[in-house]
Write a protein that holds these residues in place. Sequence first.
Motif, short mmCIF file in Angstrom:
data_model
loop_
_atom_site.label_atom_id
_atom_site.label_comp_id
_atom_site.label_asym_id
_atom_site.label_seq_id
_atom_site.Cartn_x
_atom_site.Cartn_y
_atom_site.Cartn_z
N GLU A 188 9.99 3.28 -5.80
CA GLU A 188 10.55 2.43 -6.84
C GLU A 188 9.66 1.22 -7.11
OE1 GLU A 188 13.16 3.14 -8.75
OE2 GLU A 188 13.17 5.06 -7.70
N LYS A 189 9.09 0.64 -6.06
CA LYS A 189 8.19 -0.50 -6.25
C LYS A 189 6.93 -0.10 -6.99
CE LYS A 189 9.56 -3.53 -2.43
NZ LYS A 189 9.09 -4.25 -1.21
N VAL A 190 6.41 1.08 -6.66
CA VAL A 190 5.20 1.57 -7.34
C VAL A 190 5.46 1.73 -8.83
CG1 VAL A 190 3.71 3.58 -7.61
CG2 VAL A 190 4.12 2.66 -5.35
N LYS A 191 6.56 2.37 -9.18
CA LYS A 191 6.89 2.57 -10.60
C LYS A 191 7.06 1.24 -11.32
CE LYS A 191 10.38 5.38 -9.75
NZ LYS A 191 11.52 6.28 -10.01
N GLN A 192 7.68 0.28 -10.65
CA GLN A 192 7.90 -1.02 -11.25
C GLN A 192 6.58 -1.73 -11.53
OE1 GLN A 192 10.42 -3.58 -8.92
NE2 GLN A 192 10.13 -5.34 -10.25
N ILE A 207 3.53 -0.38 -11.97
CA ILE A 207 2.75 0.29 -13.02
C ILE A 207 3.37 0.03 -14.39
CG2 ILE A 207 1.91 2.51 -13.88
CD1 ILE A 207 1.85 3.50 -11.01
N SER A 208 4.68 -0.05 -14.45
CA SER A 208 5.35 -0.30 -15.74
C SER A 208 5.01 -1.69 -16.29
CB SER A 208 6.86 -0.16 -15.59
OG SER A 208 7.38 -1.19 -14.74
N ASN A 209 4.54 -2.59 -15.41
CA ASN A 209 4.16 -3.94 -15.86
C ASN A 209 2.74 -3.98 -16.43
OD1 ASN A 209 6.62 -5.02 -15.05
ND2 ASN A 209 5.89 -5.46 -12.98
N ASP A 210 1.98 -2.87 -16.27
CA ASP A 210 0.62 -2.79 -16.79
C ASP A 210 0.68 -2.23 -18.22
OD1 ASP A 210 -2.02 -2.19 -17.43
OD2 ASP A 210 -2.53 -1.64 -15.38
N LYS A 211 0.28 -3.00 -19.18
CA LYS A 211 0.39 -2.61 -20.59
C LYS A 211 -0.51 -1.44 -20.96
CE LYS A 211 1.80 -7.20 -22.15
NZ LYS A 211 1.48 -8.37 -23.03
N ASN A 212 -1.52 -1.16 -20.14
CA ASN A 212 -2.42 -0.04 -20.44
C ASN A 212 -1.77 1.32 -20.19
OD1 ASN A 212 -4.75 -1.52 -21.26
ND2 ASN A 212 -5.15 -2.02 -19.11
N TRP A 213 -0.73 1.34 -19.35
CA TRP A 213 -0.08 2.61 -19.01
C TRP A 213 1.26 2.72 -19.74
CZ3 TRP A 213 -2.98 6.20 -17.25
CH2 TRP A 213 -4.04 5.92 -16.39
N ILE A 214 1.40 3.81 -20.49
CA ILE A 214 2.63 4.07 -21.25
C ILE A 214 3.36 5.24 -20.60
CG2 ILE A 214 3.56 4.71 -23.51
CD1 ILE A 214 0.91 3.63 -24.72
N GLU A 215 4.64 5.07 -20.37
CA GLU A 215 5.43 6.16 -19.78
C GLU A 215 5.43 7.37 -20.71
OE1 GLU A 215 9.32 4.81 -18.78
OE2 GLU A 215 8.62 3.29 -17.37
N VAL A 244 8.58 12.32 -9.55
CA VAL A 244 7.29 12.14 -10.22
C VAL A 244 7.46 11.17 -11.38
CG1 VAL A 244 7.70 14.13 -11.71
CG2 VAL A 244 5.36 13.31 -11.36
N LYS A 245 6.41 10.40 -11.66
CA LYS A 245 6.41 9.53 -12.82
C LYS A 245 5.10 9.74 -13.57
CE LYS A 245 8.56 6.49 -15.30
NZ LYS A 245 9.84 6.82 -15.95
N ASN A 246 5.20 10.00 -14.88
CA ASN A 246 4.04 10.32 -15.71
C ASN A 246 3.71 9.18 -16.67
OD1 ASN A 246 3.41 13.32 -15.17
ND2 ASN A 246 5.62 13.30 -15.44
N TYR A 247 2.40 8.92 -16.79
CA TYR A 247 1.92 7.87 -17.69
C TYR A 247 0.70 8.39 -18.46
CZ TYR A 247 4.48 5.06 -14.23
OH TYR A 247 5.42 4.56 -13.37
N LYS A 248 0.46 7.81 -19.63
CA LYS A 248 -0.78 8.08 -20.37
C LYS A 248 -1.45 6.74 -20.67
CE LYS A 248 1.51 8.44 -24.89
NZ LYS A 248 1.73 9.30 -26.07
N ILE A 300 -9.84 2.02 -14.58
CA ILE A 300 -8.81 2.70 -15.38
C ILE A 300 -7.44 2.54 -14.72
CG2 ILE A 300 -7.95 4.96 -16.16
CD1 ILE A 300 -10.21 4.01 -17.87
N LEU A 301 -7.38 2.70 -13.41
CA LEU A 301 -6.10 2.55 -12.70
C LEU A 301 -5.52 1.16 -12.91
CD1 LEU A 301 -6.80 4.44 -9.35
CD2 LEU A 301 -5.23 5.13 -11.15
N GLY A 302 -6.37 0.15 -12.89
CA GLY A 302 -5.90 -1.20 -13.22
C GLY A 302 -5.83 -2.14 -12.04
#
Length: 517
Positions: free
Chosen positions: A34-38, A40-48, A86-90, A197-199
């Motif tokens: 849950e912390k990992v998803k949170q 990454i969601s704060n990084d504007k370069n990654w879109i769910e 799993v959580k997917n981002y582009k 790229i990962l950020g």
Amino acid sequence: MEMEEVYSDHIFIFPFKWTIGEENKNIKDKLNFEKVKQEISNDKNWIEEYFENETEDEYNINKYFYDYAKKILFNTKNSYENQNLVKNYKYDFCIGDYEIYVKEKVYKLNLKKIELKMYKTGIGFLIYYLSNSNYALLNEINEINDFGRRIYPQYLPIEKTKKSFLAKKLKIKFCNKEIVEEFSGKLGRISKTVMDILGNNFSENFDKNKFINIKSIIDDRMYTLCHLRLNNFSKMLKNNENEKGTYNYLKNIDWNSYIFLDNDYATTQDKDKLFIDNKKYTYNRWTDYGTLFGITRYSFMIISDDSEFSNVVLNKHFINLYKNFSIIALLQRSTILRFLDETSIIASYNEKNNYLKEFEELNIRYMEFKNKMYFDEITPQEQGIEIFDMMENIMGISYKIEKLGKNIEELYNNSVLKNQEKRNKYIAIITVLGTLLTFFNLLEIEYSKIVSIKLLDNYNDIINYIVFSFLTILLFFSGVFIFKKIEKKRDKILFLIIYVLFLISYILLKIIKGDII
């Protein structure tokens, strides 16, 4: 407008293990999904990224895979269950190029898409989708695959590595920025074309200022998929000397180099082994059509002609189906390796760590992985069953997962046994002290009776004090004797604590009874 001819498509997959904080933290904390998803969601370069089953491709994918396989591949907005696995981002970018600098040449490929897949098991995949419209020679394709997949030097000195298979430079160009890796400076680190790229949330050196720490799960190479459309090569491989003869691909060194990603010369220099390996690592259902699949532990390679079917239908299968075959197989292999690392870490814990609790947590996660992410069949389609079986066998998945299960079970049982032995020691210490107390009480009673018969009653207080003092001294030296017999420092401290408490309790009991005051 006429479409640009594409000679090959390439997919590079970087498999890594992720950890929150340092590796020696407990499993629940360092694998907090849950912390990992949170973060990454704060990084504007990654879109769910969500699978909505709205396009033709999504419909075909939806009908091809079993439901349980889709749950570990895609996210849907209305399903929490698979988002917990799993959580997917582009990656958000406009136009991109992937440039590979090899010796005196530069390969420039179209960067179509970048994906990030994060899994609850502590595994992640960074995926690059590339297309090639400029290079049609087999040796060029081999150089693109081998030099393009390397993310750090395999060995030193760096000059020799760059002459063999490490690119002089990798560059990712977007419309508004560039990422350049020249493999210089601090060696051994993962390429900037991965880390940038990962950020900023990601680090490979357990940086306290970064949230997610990663390590390559395999080695210096990314897993590689390639679909090459090359008429002459395809035709030559499917030919045979006569109707009863063997197909050319079985003894062809170029086919071996292509599937094993050898850029300069084949690393198989034995004709018998060449034949055995080409047969073992080739899926040959469509040989007479000139379509062959090469599958190894670190590659999924296709050769076909450049017909409309190959460019449209087969290429869509390559991107939508076979890439996902590779994701599932890599997920299983990587998770097994990750959990084996965890067993090694927990097994090295000293007695201060709660290793039994850690093994229980690891076993829970292993059972969840085995029930929700490990499948030996992911589609009802016959060809898909055959290809996935081949991938699983080549990677040795079923054998490794059973071995992992046995390792966890054996280490868990050993931890239970150690814990039981420790409890038995404590019980033995308490039993000895209890026996001593009973013995001294009986001795005191009998001794007091004997003495009180011979002496006057007004001497009883003095007699009781003398008896108490004698038994206390005897009890003290008995404790010292037991203490010296104990070997481990931890057990000595524990005995001392119990013994002192026992001695204090004994004295207080005598005071309460009025035997000494």
